[in-house]
Design an enzyme around this catalytic site. Structure first.
Site, short mmCIF file in Angstrom:
data_model
loop_
_atom_site.label_atom_id
_atom_site.label_comp_id
_atom_site.label_asym_id
_atom_site.label_seq_id
_atom_site.Cartn_x
_atom_site.Cartn_y
_atom_site.Cartn_z
N LYS A 73 -10.05 11.68 3.26
CA LYS A 73 -9.57 10.45 3.89
C LYS A 73 -8.78 10.78 5.15
CE LYS A 73 -6.09 7.57 2.43
NZ LYS A 73 -5.35 6.91 3.53
N ASP A 105 -9.67 5.39 7.05
CA ASP A 105 -8.78 4.34 6.53
C ASP A 105 -8.01 3.69 7.67
OD1 ASP A 105 -7.39 2.74 4.77
OD2 ASP A 105 -6.05 4.33 4.08
N LYS A 137 -7.83 0.22 8.09
CA LYS A 137 -7.34 -1.10 7.66
C LYS A 137 -7.41 -2.11 8.81
CE LYS A 137 -4.37 0.48 3.88
NZ LYS A 137 -4.39 1.95 4.05
N ASP A 178 -8.17 -8.24 12.59
CA ASP A 178 -8.07 -8.90 13.89
C ASP A 178 -9.09 -10.04 13.89
OD1 ASP A 178 -7.66 -9.39 16.73
OD2 ASP A 178 -6.95 -7.32 16.86
N THR A 217 0.27 -2.59 -1.61
CA THR A 217 1.10 -2.34 -2.79
C THR A 217 2.58 -2.23 -2.42
OG1 THR A 217 0.55 -0.01 -2.57
CG2 THR A 217 -0.66 -1.26 -4.22
N ARG A 255 -0.40 13.74 -1.06
CA ARG A 255 0.61 14.80 -1.10
C ARG A 255 0.55 15.73 -2.30
NH1 ARG A 255 4.94 10.44 0.49
NH2 ARG A 255 3.32 9.26 -0.60
#
Ligand code: C5P
Length: 231
Positions: A32, A57, A59, A62, A117, A208
């Site tokens: 990703k 990614d 996102k 618009d 989230t 991570r």
């Protein structure tokens, strides 16, 4: 159903991202690349993950015409998956799908993000949405899939609900994953890889716990093994 691993390679540094990408390649179905890397390095920077399937990614959110243009602009990068916000509405998602179709059989899988989230019930209410996150997640999920999204990015705690409500069809991609015993960091509500797989995730996204591990290759291998051993 098998659940695959996506490694989130969050850095602006192409040397670092290339090294991580090589480390995790044997254990991950996709890598990703997020806004952080893409804004710093642009399409020209995507060579560091050449030969790997990429989850881009971005996102997108618009007006339909602009999102369609953005999708067309990233098609040469050949992302296998691309994200957009369901809150952009049905017309925006339809426009993104139409633009993605220009790539034919190689088109990216379009994944809709429903409710971030990072928004709890109170924060969501402040934006004018009543009824709580779960209701909003389901409403936006249905809207996105009807408008042409192939699947959803959802939290580990929504995946079982969405699978039950929407069936086996939509691709469900789940971040917020922490292998048992690892540092939770800033992710508030997490699940282990196995729990997310058993709840019905097609893909889990892990950042991570892989990239900050002493050996990213070993960390990715352990998670991939945990997914294979899912009962
Ligand atoms: O490092 P960590 O495993 O927390 O990384 C998770 C990745 O998934 C990050 O790239 C983050 O942007 C993304 N993500 C997330 N939570 C969401 C949606 C996306 O952590 N709800």
């Amino acid at each position: 159903m098998t659940t695959g691993l996506i490694a989130a390679l969050d850095s602006t540094d192409p040397v670092q991202v290339r090294a991580w990408a090589q480390d995790v390649a044997p254990h991950c179905g996709l890598v990703k690349i997020g806004l952080e890397y893409f804004l710093a390095n642009g399409p020209a920077g995507m060579g560091v993950v050449a030969g790997q399937r990429v989850f881009l990614d971005l996102k997108l959110h618009d007006i339909p015409n602009t999102v369609a243009g953005a999708v067309r602009a990233v098609l040469p990068v050949k992302p296998a998956m691309l994200t957009l916000h369901a809150a952009g509405g049905a017309a925006m998602i339809r426009a993104a799908r139409q633009a993605a179709e220009l790539a034919g059989a190689d088109r990216p899988i379009l994944l809709a993000v429903t409710v971030l989230t990072s928004l709890d019930a109170e924060a969501l209410h402040e934006t004018g949405v009543s009824g709580g996150p779960r209701q909003q997640v389901l409403r936006l999920a249905r809207l996105a899939l009807e408008a042409g999204a192939d699947g959803l990015v959802c939290s580990a705690h929504e995946v079982a609900m969405l699978r039950a409500a929407l069936g086996a069809g939509p691709v469900l991609v789940v971040p917020g994953i922490r292998p048992a015993g690892s540092d939770v960091g800033d992710q508030a509500r997490v699940m282990t890889p196995r729990e997310a797989a058993e709840a019905g995730a097609d893909w889990i996204v892990v950042g991570r716990p892989i990239t900050q591990a002493p050996s990213p290759a070993e960390a990715a291998a352990r998670i991939a093994e945990e997914l294979r051993l899912k009962v």
